[in-house]
Design a protein around this motif. Structure first.
Motif, PDB file in Angstrom:
ATOM      1  N   HIS A 131      28.914  -3.183 -20.735  1.00  0.00           N
ATOM      2  CA  HIS A 131      30.331  -2.827 -20.612  1.00  0.00           C
ATOM      3  C   HIS A 131      30.597  -1.700 -19.622  1.00  0.00           C
ATOM      4  O   HIS A 131      31.766  -1.479 -19.267  1.00  0.00           O
ATOM      5  CB  HIS A 131      30.879  -2.424 -21.990  1.00  0.00           C
ATOM      6  N   ASP A 133      31.245   2.058 -18.317  1.00  0.00           N
ATOM      7  CA  ASP A 133      32.014   3.148 -18.920  1.00  0.00           C
ATOM      8  C   ASP A 133      33.342   3.222 -18.175  1.00  0.00           C
ATOM      9  O   ASP A 133      33.475   3.917 -17.157  1.00  0.00           O
ATOM     10  CB  ASP A 133      31.252   4.471 -18.814  1.00  0.00           C
ATOM     11  N   PRO A 134      34.357   2.486 -18.669  1.00  0.00           N
ATOM     12  CA  PRO A 134      35.648   2.447 -17.958  1.00  0.00           C
ATOM     13  C   PRO A 134      36.258   3.825 -17.755  1.00  0.00           C
ATOM     14  O   PRO A 134      36.931   4.054 -16.739  1.00  0.00           O
ATOM     15  CB  PRO A 134      36.511   1.571 -18.873  1.00  0.00           C
ATOM     16  N   ALA A 135      36.048   4.745 -18.701  1.00  0.00           N
ATOM     17  CA  ALA A 135      36.643   6.074 -18.570  1.00  0.00           C
ATOM     18  C   ALA A 135      36.132   6.792 -17.326  1.00  0.00           C
ATOM     19  O   ALA A 135      36.833   7.624 -16.743  1.00  0.00           O
ATOM     20  CB  ALA A 135      36.351   6.899 -19.821  1.00  0.00           C
ATOM     21  N   ARG A 136      34.900   6.457 -16.926  1.00  0.00           N
ATOM     22  CA  ARG A 136      34.322   7.074 -15.717  1.00  0.00           C
ATOM     23  C   ARG A 136      34.304   6.104 -14.547  1.00  0.00           C
ATOM     24  O   ARG A 136      33.664   6.358 -13.532  1.00  0.00           O
ATOM     25  CB  ARG A 136      32.900   7.571 -16.021  1.00  0.00           C
ATOM     26  N   ARG A 137      34.965   4.976 -14.708  1.00  0.00           N
ATOM     27  CA  ARG A 137      35.036   3.937 -13.675  1.00  0.00           C
ATOM     28  C   ARG A 137      33.640   3.465 -13.275  1.00  0.00           C
ATOM     29  O   ARG A 137      33.368   3.180 -12.116  1.00  0.00           O
ATOM     30  CB  ARG A 137      35.791   4.454 -12.451  1.00  0.00           C
TER      31      ARG A 137
END
Length: 241
Positions: A131, A133-137
């Motif tokens: 997945h 880490d969307p928060a850190r792009r």
């Protein structure tokens, strides 16, 4: 004296013992498989990797990826003195042929390593692999290396069937700049955004995963999450330089 003299005369009259001819030099077959033995001395029989894990598997990887790495080693973009010396006299065309030889090999993979990391560490590694880490792009590993993590044609390598030590070494090389790709060097940027314990978690989880039923690279690279990457642009254009 007479018997001794007769004996000596008999020896002189006897024909000289036949000297056996020197053995003919053995002739090795002039085949690509024979020449590729220079690679398998380190990378294992038929390029299947060695138990120590520091020499990766060559068999079955995408030909474009193998050719790309051979060029990087030869031309100094991926520093390794031994590989550079071995590849220095070889042409681009020959390296392409050698890459195709190993890419065409369809050989079984060894079983995965026994997990040694904690359950929490493995869970963190799996989350980053699947997945990101969307928060850190940070995109997931599967976004580039395929849902099965077996790579994709023409030039995206698989991440399974590699030892934890080798994965840690390569990820560490991306972090320190010892391993580089064409600018923009997305792999270096992504790995540097990970904490050291996250790098270890990713390597630990990957090394413990079994290969899927079909371990071959996917037929085509998936749409890349970071289209500006230098390697992605070259692969999309069908290049290897």
């Amino acid at each position: 004296m007479l018997p001794a003299l007769l004996f000596m005369l008999t020896l002189a009259a006897a024909p000289a013992a036949a000297v056996p001819p020197p053995p003919s030099p053995s002739t090795l077959p002039d085949t690509l498989a024979q020449r590729a033995l220079a690679c398998t001395a380190c990378h294992g029989a038929a390029g299947r990797a060695t138990p120590g894990g520091y020499f990766p598997r060559l068999a079955g990887k995408p030909a474009g990826y193998l050719q790309q790495q051979l060029l990087h080693f030869r031309d100094g973009r991926r520093p390794h003195a031994g590989m550079a010396r071995l590849l220095a006299p070889l042409s681009d065309d020959y390296l392409a042929t050698l890459a195709g030889h190993f890419a065409a090999l369809d050989l079984p993979y060894p079983p995965p390593e026994r997990p040694t990391a904690s359950a929490a560490q493995r869970a963190r590694g799996e989350a980053l692999v699947r997945h990101g880490d969307p928060a850190r792009r940070l995109p997931a590993c599967v976004a580039c290396h395929g849902e099965g993590l077996t790579g994709a044609q023409p030039a995206m390598p698989g991440l399974l069937g590699l030892s934890r030590d080798y994965l840690n070494a390569q990820l560490g090389a991306w972090r320190t700049g010892q391993r580089q790709a064409r600018a923009p060097d997305c792999m270096a940027e992504l790995v540097r955004a990970l904490a050291p314990d996250e790098v270890e978690a990713v390597a630990a989880w990957l090394a413990a995963q079994p290969l899927p039923a079909d371990p071959k690279p996917a037929a085509q690279t998936l749409p890349q999450p970071l289209r500006e990457c230098g390697t992605a642009r070259v692969a999309a254009a069908g290049g290897t330089r």
